[in-house]
Write an enzyme that holds these catalytic residues in place. Sequence first.
Site, short mmCIF file in Angstrom:
data_model
loop_
_atom_site.label_atom_id
_atom_site.label_comp_id
_atom_site.label_asym_id
_atom_site.label_seq_id
_atom_site.Cartn_x
_atom_site.Cartn_y
_atom_site.Cartn_z
N GLU A 164 0.28 -6.04 -4.36
CA GLU A 164 0.14 -5.75 -5.78
C GLU A 164 1.09 -6.52 -6.69
O GLU A 164 0.72 -6.91 -7.79
CB GLU A 164 0.29 -4.25 -6.02
CG GLU A 164 -0.81 -3.42 -5.37
CD GLU A 164 -2.21 -3.75 -5.87
OE1 GLU A 164 -2.34 -4.45 -6.90
OE2 GLU A 164 -3.18 -3.32 -5.22
N HIS A 194 -7.18 -9.10 -12.52
CA HIS A 194 -6.36 -8.52 -11.45
C HIS A 194 -7.14 -8.46 -10.14
O HIS A 194 -6.66 -8.90 -9.10
CB HIS A 194 -5.89 -7.13 -11.87
CG HIS A 194 -5.00 -6.45 -10.86
ND1 HIS A 194 -3.64 -6.54 -10.90
CD2 HIS A 194 -5.30 -5.68 -9.78
CE1 HIS A 194 -3.12 -5.85 -9.89
NE2 HIS A 194 -4.11 -5.32 -9.20
N GLU A 195 -8.36 -7.90 -10.20
CA GLU A 195 -9.14 -7.75 -8.98
C GLU A 195 -9.56 -9.11 -8.43
O GLU A 195 -9.61 -9.31 -7.21
CB GLU A 195 -10.36 -6.86 -9.22
CG GLU A 195 -10.07 -5.49 -9.82
CD GLU A 195 -9.00 -4.71 -9.06
OE1 GLU A 195 -8.85 -4.92 -7.84
OE2 GLU A 195 -8.31 -3.88 -9.68
N GLY A 231 -9.12 1.96 -11.57
CA GLY A 231 -9.63 0.99 -12.53
C GLY A 231 -10.55 0.01 -11.83
O GLY A 231 -11.66 -0.28 -12.30
N GLY A 232 -10.10 -0.50 -10.70
CA GLY A 232 -10.90 -1.42 -9.92
C GLY A 232 -10.46 -1.40 -8.47
O GLY A 232 -9.34 -0.99 -8.15
N MET A 233 -11.33 -1.84 -7.59
CA MET A 233 -11.01 -1.98 -6.18
C MET A 233 -11.50 -3.33 -5.73
O MET A 233 -12.67 -3.67 -5.90
CB MET A 233 -11.64 -0.86 -5.36
CG MET A 233 -11.31 -0.94 -3.87
SD MET A 233 -9.53 -0.80 -3.55
CE MET A 233 -9.37 -1.78 -2.06
N GLU A 234 -10.60 -4.09 -5.11
CA GLU A 234 -10.80 -5.51 -4.86
C GLU A 234 -11.66 -5.80 -3.64
O GLU A 234 -11.41 -6.76 -2.89
CB GLU A 234 -9.45 -6.19 -4.70
CG GLU A 234 -8.60 -5.73 -3.53
CD GLU A 234 -7.66 -4.57 -3.81
OE1 GLU A 234 -6.72 -4.36 -3.03
OE2 GLU A 234 -7.88 -3.86 -4.82
N ASP A 259 -1.02 6.71 0.08
CA ASP A 259 -1.38 6.80 -1.34
C ASP A 259 -0.15 7.09 -2.20
O ASP A 259 -0.10 6.73 -3.38
CB ASP A 259 -2.43 7.90 -1.52
CG ASP A 259 -3.19 7.76 -2.83
OD1 ASP A 259 -3.59 6.64 -3.17
OD2 ASP A 259 -3.35 8.79 -3.50
N GLN A 271 -14.73 4.66 -1.25
CA GLN A 271 -13.40 4.19 -1.64
C GLN A 271 -12.51 4.31 -0.41
O GLN A 271 -12.11 5.40 -0.03
CB GLN A 271 -12.85 4.99 -2.81
CG GLN A 271 -11.40 4.69 -3.17
CD GLN A 271 -11.14 3.20 -3.36
OE1 GLN A 271 -11.92 2.51 -4.01
NE2 GLN A 271 -10.04 2.70 -2.81
N GLN A 326 -9.47 2.46 0.42
CA GLN A 326 -8.01 2.31 0.35
C GLN A 326 -7.35 3.65 0.06
O GLN A 326 -7.85 4.38 -0.81
CB GLN A 326 -7.65 1.31 -0.74
CG GLN A 326 -6.20 0.84 -0.69
CD GLN A 326 -5.87 -0.13 -1.81
OE1 GLN A 326 -6.23 0.09 -2.97
NE2 GLN A 326 -5.17 -1.21 -1.48
N HIS A 359 -6.78 -10.62 -6.44
CA HIS A 359 -6.66 -10.04 -5.10
C HIS A 359 -7.41 -10.88 -4.06
O HIS A 359 -7.15 -10.75 -2.86
CB HIS A 359 -7.21 -8.62 -5.08
CG HIS A 359 -6.18 -7.57 -5.30
ND1 HIS A 359 -5.06 -7.43 -4.49
CD2 HIS A 359 -6.10 -6.56 -6.21
CE1 HIS A 359 -4.34 -6.39 -4.90
NE2 HIS A 359 -4.94 -5.85 -5.94
N TYR A 379 3.56 -2.62 -8.24
CA TYR A 379 2.90 -3.51 -9.20
C TYR A 379 3.90 -4.22 -10.11
O TYR A 379 3.95 -5.45 -10.16
CB TYR A 379 1.93 -2.71 -10.06
CG TYR A 379 0.73 -2.16 -9.34
CD1 TYR A 379 -0.52 -2.74 -9.49
CD2 TYR A 379 0.83 -1.03 -8.52
CE1 TYR A 379 -1.64 -2.23 -8.84
CE2 TYR A 379 -0.27 -0.51 -7.86
CZ TYR A 379 -1.51 -1.11 -8.03
OH TYR A 379 -2.61 -0.61 -7.37
N ARG A 382 -11.02 8.56 -13.62
CA ARG A 382 -10.02 7.55 -13.29
C ARG A 382 -8.63 8.19 -13.25
O ARG A 382 -8.14 8.72 -14.25
CB ARG A 382 -10.05 6.43 -14.33
CG ARG A 382 -9.18 5.25 -14.02
CD ARG A 382 -9.38 4.17 -15.07
NE ARG A 382 -8.45 3.04 -14.86
CZ ARG A 382 -8.35 2.01 -15.69
NH1 ARG A 382 -9.14 1.94 -16.76
NH2 ARG A 382 -7.49 1.04 -15.43
N PRO A 391 -12.26 6.69 -9.03
CA PRO A 391 -10.88 7.13 -9.29
C PRO A 391 -9.91 6.05 -9.72
O PRO A 391 -8.81 6.36 -10.16
CB PRO A 391 -10.45 7.74 -7.95
CG PRO A 391 -11.26 7.00 -6.93
CD PRO A 391 -12.59 6.74 -7.59
N LYS A 401 -5.64 7.13 -13.19
CA LYS A 401 -4.63 6.61 -14.11
C LYS A 401 -4.59 7.43 -15.40
O LYS A 401 -3.52 7.61 -15.99
CB LYS A 401 -4.95 5.16 -14.44
CG LYS A 401 -4.09 4.55 -15.53
CD LYS A 401 -4.55 3.16 -15.89
CE LYS A 401 -3.77 2.62 -17.09
NZ LYS A 401 -4.22 1.26 -17.48
#
Length: 637
Positions: free
Chosen positions: A351, A328-329, A301-304, A408, A172, A174, A332, A416, A590, A299, A592
């Site tokens: 975002e 959403h992803e 929901g999604g990573m693009e 971060d 991960q 980002q 991106h 968003y 996750r 960690p 969130k």
Amino acid sequence: MKYFFRLFLLAFSVAFLYGCEPNSETHSSDSDSDMSTSTSEAPRDVHSHAVPEIAHVSHLDLDIAVDFETKTITGRASYDLVLADGATEIVLDARDLSIQGVTAGGNDSSDSLAFAMGETSDPIKGTSLTIQLAEGTERINVFYQTSPEAAALQWLSPSQTAGKEQPFLFTQGQAILTRTWLPCQDGPGMRFTYDARVTVPSNLMAVMSATNPTERNDQGVYEFEMAQPIPAYLMALSVGDLEFAPIGEQTGVYAEPSVLEAAVYEFGDMEKMLVSAEELYGPYRWERYDVIVLPPSFPFGGMENPRLTFATPTILAGDRSLTSLIAHELAHSWSGNLVTNATWDDFWLNEGFTVYFERRIMEKLYGESYVKMLAMLGHQDLDHTLKELGTDSKDTHLKLDLIGRDPDEGMTDIAYEKGYFLLTHIENSIGREAFDAFLRQYFDENAFTTMTTEDFIQYVDENLVKGDEALKAELALEKWIYAPGLPAGFEAPYSDRFEKVDAELASWTGGTAAKDLAGTGEWSTHEWLHFIRKLPAGLSGDQMADLDGAFGLTASGNSEIQAAWFEHVIRNQYEAGYASLEAFLIRVGRRKFLKPLYTTLAETESGKEMGRDIYAKARSGYHSVSVGTIDEILDYN
């Protein structure tokens, strides 16, 4: 294809190195090319040690081996360089890496180059890796090894996976964590293409944000190519017991074998999403769009990651009700991956645009009433964040100031949802047809480049406002971008479907038993979330039991519903839900979900004690991104 992109990078490098002063010119466009470039010089990235105006990477050739026993990645990273006249060194970002040597020339060259790590390591930025360049150097090779504690890498034991038989690894990157598994110029404004050769145990498969295999091979050696230039944060690798299944001509899903069937069903509309996205804002430029479902410790929901979105299994609800995350992803692929925020201070450009695009895709597939619910839930999230940060906080500006802080910290609902509402404001001001044409032009003319907030304002001024002072005043971009909170006169979204939910909630609080409420059997996840979020404070044990008995909220198979309900379980000390709460917090990584639940636990001393007890069991299964957040909430050492 690769040759074309190398030519582009050379042209981009010339513009980058010898460009004009920031914001001095408009963005250029070329109708015959997919890749226009900005003539504005990129701003200095305060979160990177790199000095790209002197020397930067145009292409990466990576050859690495993944070792699950030592929890390390070892190998060679070779870089093609673009240098300004007189350049004698290149600076890369590194954090917790062991650099074993640097050479110049081909992969097997023995022409050593001097290098030095920075004297001090910043806890956020890591350290600089400065490599001295001999005259005429165009390629360097860095031999390195990662640390077992590399923040970007999560090494999972078999027990932490769905199949329980094989280990798993995912990255991960980002915002600035790629430098913990790869020496690189780790900023969103610096792009490069890459090839990779990855060696893994022969019983596992490797996939990356690049071209990917669809079957496991016997050698455990996989080769990849990313021909489109990307920033380092979009470099991604995953290794595990994986299988692939197609969804459509350009789409498919990777997952552990026991998860694959559920994922194929859940993402059944993915090809339709891709078609809808192209109809809105132009061609998809990354060839394939696939998704990998990771173990629950992921960690986010999604990573693009380009070509291969990394996704949490918590969206596998069994009814396709949480797949707006996939939209959403996918979005991106235009906003973020194609046109990228130049620095993390400009994060809203990634975002806010993506949330807007996501909801336009969902509207095409599921209708306007569906999207109105998403917008209302988003406004609820934004309102909560504004209260949490303070309505006068500079962190509620769209343009951030993250100097000296981990980027971060800027990844909140401000970027968003406030970003989304700004774009809907522009749409409402000029009309949807005109705004769609503007966005199509924006993506086409700025493809594969970066964008600052100031460049965006200028772009709007030149391509939308065009001297219309009344329109400029109506848009009020500066008030949206550089002022806290939401502008005066902002109108919150409305949903008639939520109005019906409010009526049922009023009936229940008025004394109607939960089992006698009408229409709840047809509610979507979004209606349930609105209902749970609007429950009054201070519910009695009998009231909690009434709701739980009628609707099975504690045992819900929907992670969004469970997470929202567990906040009431904690606040109302509903002991019947404690075991499920603990199981949820141990199973799911996750952030969130983790952040609000641990924050709620920390509101009382007894809750904080419970939270620490649960966290002690769960912490080893969380990614470093989540650990850093929860450690602070619980004052955990």
